[in-house]
Design a protein around this motif. Structure first.
Motif, short mmCIF file in Angstrom:
data_model
loop_
_atom_site.label_atom_id
_atom_site.label_comp_id
_atom_site.label_asym_id
_atom_site.label_seq_id
_atom_site.Cartn_x
_atom_site.Cartn_y
_atom_site.Cartn_z
N GLU A 1 0.83 -1.27 0.03
CA GLU A 1 -0.01 -0.04 0.03
C GLU A 1 1.00 1.28 0.25
O GLU A 1 1.47 1.36 0.97
N VAL A 2 0.66 2.05 -1.02
CA VAL A 2 1.59 3.27 -1.15
C VAL A 2 0.94 4.33 -0.26
O VAL A 2 -0.46 4.63 -0.44
N GLN A 3 1.83 4.92 0.48
CA GLN A 3 1.04 5.98 1.36
C GLN A 3 0.85 7.37 0.87
O GLN A 3 1.57 7.59 0.02
N PRO A 4 -0.07 8.14 1.35
CA PRO A 4 -0.21 9.49 0.66
C PRO A 4 1.13 10.13 1.13
O PRO A 4 1.91 9.78 2.00
N TRP A 5 1.25 11.30 0.45
CA TRP A 5 2.37 12.34 0.60
C TRP A 5 2.26 12.89 1.80
O TRP A 5 1.21 12.86 2.66
N ALA A 6 3.50 13.06 2.57
CA ALA A 6 3.52 13.61 3.86
C ALA A 6 2.96 15.03 3.94
O ALA A 6 2.17 15.69 5.09
N THR A 7 2.81 15.90 3.05
CA THR A 7 1.98 17.14 2.85
C THR A 7 1.22 17.05 1.69
O THR A 7 0.97 16.17 0.78
N ASP A 8 0.57 18.23 1.46
CA ASP A 8 -0.17 18.57 0.42
C ASP A 8 0.30 18.07 -0.99
O ASP A 8 -0.24 17.74 -2.08
N ALA B 1 18.56 5.33 -4.12
CA ALA B 1 17.28 4.90 -4.07
C ALA B 1 17.29 3.14 -3.88
O ALA B 1 16.22 2.67 -2.99
N GLY B 2 18.25 2.48 -4.20
CA GLY B 2 18.27 1.12 -4.00
C GLY B 2 18.01 0.23 -5.41
O GLY B 2 17.77 0.82 -6.52
N PHE B 3 18.26 -0.92 -5.25
CA PHE B 3 18.01 -1.86 -6.61
C PHE B 3 16.78 -1.92 -7.01
O PHE B 3 15.78 -1.89 -6.34
N GLU B 4 16.47 -1.73 -8.29
CA GLU B 4 15.21 -1.52 -8.86
C GLU B 4 14.19 -0.65 -8.55
O GLU B 4 12.85 -0.82 -8.38
N VAL B 5 14.74 0.53 -7.97
CA VAL B 5 13.89 1.48 -7.14
C VAL B 5 14.22 2.95 -8.04
O VAL B 5 15.40 3.25 -8.16
N GLY B 6 13.14 3.50 -8.72
CA GLY B 6 13.13 4.44 -9.33
C GLY B 6 12.26 5.66 -9.04
O GLY B 6 11.35 5.42 -8.11
N GLY B 7 12.48 6.76 -9.62
CA GLY B 7 11.58 7.95 -9.49
C GLY B 7 12.23 9.19 -8.90
O GLY B 7 13.41 9.05 -8.77
N GLU C 1 9.31 10.80 -4.60
CA GLU C 1 8.88 9.60 -4.70
C GLU C 1 9.30 8.04 -4.05
O GLU C 1 8.73 7.64 -3.55
N VAL C 2 10.76 8.35 -4.20
CA VAL C 2 11.59 7.24 -3.49
C VAL C 2 11.25 7.06 -1.92
O VAL C 2 11.20 6.37 -1.43
N LEU C 3 11.40 8.37 -1.51
CA LEU C 3 11.39 8.68 0.18
C LEU C 3 9.83 7.97 0.36
O LEU C 3 9.87 7.49 1.29
N ARG C 4 8.83 8.32 -0.41
CA ARG C 4 7.38 8.01 -0.03
C ARG C 4 7.54 6.46 -0.13
O ARG C 4 6.70 5.78 0.50
N TYR C 5 8.10 5.88 -1.16
CA TYR C 5 8.36 4.56 -1.49
C TYR C 5 8.84 3.74 -0.22
O TYR C 5 8.40 2.66 0.28
N TRP C 6 10.22 4.39 0.43
CA TRP C 6 10.60 3.91 1.52
C TRP C 6 9.77 4.01 2.79
O TRP C 6 9.68 2.68 3.53
N PHE C 7 8.92 4.90 2.97
CA PHE C 7 8.03 5.14 4.10
C PHE C 7 7.00 4.08 3.98
O PHE C 7 6.49 3.49 4.84
N SER C 8 6.42 3.84 2.67
CA SER C 8 5.31 2.79 2.47
C SER C 8 5.73 1.33 2.68
O SER C 8 5.12 0.62 3.49
N VAL C 9 7.18 1.11 2.29
CA VAL C 9 7.56 -0.32 2.72
C VAL C 9 7.84 -0.28 4.37
O VAL C 9 7.40 -1.25 4.85
N LEU C 10 8.04 0.68 5.07
CA LEU C 10 8.38 0.64 6.60
C LEU C 10 6.87 0.43 7.28
O LEU C 10 6.81 -0.20 8.13
N GLN C 11 5.89 1.40 6.49
CA GLN C 11 4.46 0.90 7.03
C GLN C 11 3.89 -0.43 6.83
O GLN C 11 3.25 -0.88 7.53
#
Length: 371
Positions: free
Chosen positions: A110-117, A310-316, A320-330
């Motif tokens: 599940e991809v998390q919403p942005w931290a701000t608007d 970003a890491g292997f096979e992580v782009g953007g 977008e990378v930071l939001r993806y990392w946070f989504s993984v942690l969640q």
């Protein structure tokens, strides 16, 4: 008269030309007709006819250089069926959708919403740093690096901790299992700790040419009943789900498997202590664990997360990378993992930018509260 006969000759020749095709057709029917299948009659079995089909399509297993439908590095292969036979016609390529579907498990991340608007590097970074530096569970008794006896949390901050509350540790009559994936030999204290607990210990490193017990480096043989002895394997973690699942007991030709396949090969339903330093591949591996449900079988996890790139096979974009990392942690948290300890590494480069409030890597310790 000569003119008339000339015209008559032409007329007779034309008539003959018109009669030749019907004659040939009738002759063909006389010769071939008896061989054609006859319509079935009541009480009479219909005559069976054998057909020979000539296909103008290219062979499925033929190799075509420069074909746009083939992905580089993929070999033609035959698909196995349950009865052990093989059927031909297996597709010799995979498109992007097939690869994505194999990487994903039954539960999509599940991809998390942005931290701000709107996307903001500062906001996304602050959310990540806050999350990975604030423990979510306090443990009154812990296992410190190199120590096999539980004690109170030490005054100084070690590199990692294992929560040693009674309700989290394996029961006395339950075999303890520990895995370690590390290429920099940074797991020595972890191996010492879990060996001291009498666990069945397996160390995985694709660069390691040595193996204990005289077995091959890529052999997945267990060491049940030989607690404390570290079994070494020349193998690494994979985050892509294989197209075909093979039986993996015994020696393997591959040195890259998913955690679920490794556990199956070793006959383990649970890994009590898991240590990973995957050199920036951790994000995709974590995603695989989340989506496949593998984390339900892991009790304690010590992992290094790398933030330099970003890491292997992580782009953007960086945001977008930071939001993806946070989504993984969640996703890890949603799987039951609670952060019990965080230790910052060296450097202050995050996604190739120098930041004052963050470090290039963190070693995080989790424990699973859903078991």
């Amino acid at each position: 008269m000569r003119t008339w006969w000339g015209r008559g000759g032409v007329l007779r020749s034309g008539i003959l030309l018109l009669l030749i095709p019907p004659f040939l057709l009738a002759l063909q029917l006389l010769v071939v007709g008896p061989r054609l299948p006859r319509a079935g009659r009541a009480g009479v079995e219909e005559q069976e006819v054998a057909f020979s089909v000539i296909s103008i399509e290219p062979e499925r297993h033929s190799r075509h250089r420069g074909s746009p439908s083939r992905r580089p590095g993929l070999e033609d292969e035959e698909e196995e069926v349950e009865d052990g036979e093989r059927r031909e016609g297996a597709r010799a390529y995979e498109d992007e959708n097939e690869i994505l579907s194999r990487q994903m498990g039954p539960i999509a991340l599940e991809v998390q919403p942005w931290a701000t608007d709107k996307p903001s590097f500062t906001a996304e970074l602050d959310r990540i740093i806050t999350y990975i530096t604030r423990p979510q569970l306090n443990c009154s008794r812990v296992l410190s690096p190199g120590q096999a006896q539980a004690s109170q949390p030490p005054a100084d901050s070690p590199h990692w901790l294992l929560c040693a509350e009674d309700w989290l540790l394996p029961a006395a009559d339950t075999p303890c299992v520990a895995y370690s994936f590390s290429m920099d030999r940074g797991d020595a204290d972890f191996l010492k700790t879990v060996s001291g607990l009498g666990c069945e210990v397996h160390s995985f490193d694709p660069s390691n040419s040595n193996a204990s017990g005289g077995h091959l480096g890529n052999s997945l043989a267990s060491n049940h009943g030989n607690g404390g002895v570290v079994r070494q394997h020349k193998m690494w973690l994979e985050w892509r789900v294989p197209r075909k699942r093979k039986k993996t007991r015994g020696n393997l030709g591959s040195v890259s498997l998913t955690l679920a396949d490794i556990m199956e090969a070793l006959g383990h339903h649970t890994v009590h202590f898991l240590y990973v330093d995957l050199l920036s591949a951790e994000w995709r591996v974590f995603q695989n664990w989340i989506e496949s449900g593998t984390l339900q079988s892991v009790h304690s996890l010590v992992a290094t997360v790398h933030l330099q790139w970003a890491g292997f096979e992580v782009g953007g974009t960086n945001e977008e990378v930071l939001r993806y990392w946070f989504s993984v942690l969640q996703g890890l948290q949603a799987s039951g993992l609670k952060l019990v300890h965080s230790s910052a590494g060296e450097g202050h480069s995050i996604l190739k930018q120098t930041v004052a409030n963050g470090h290039s890597s963190y070693r995080l310790s989790w424990t699973n509260t859903r078991r």
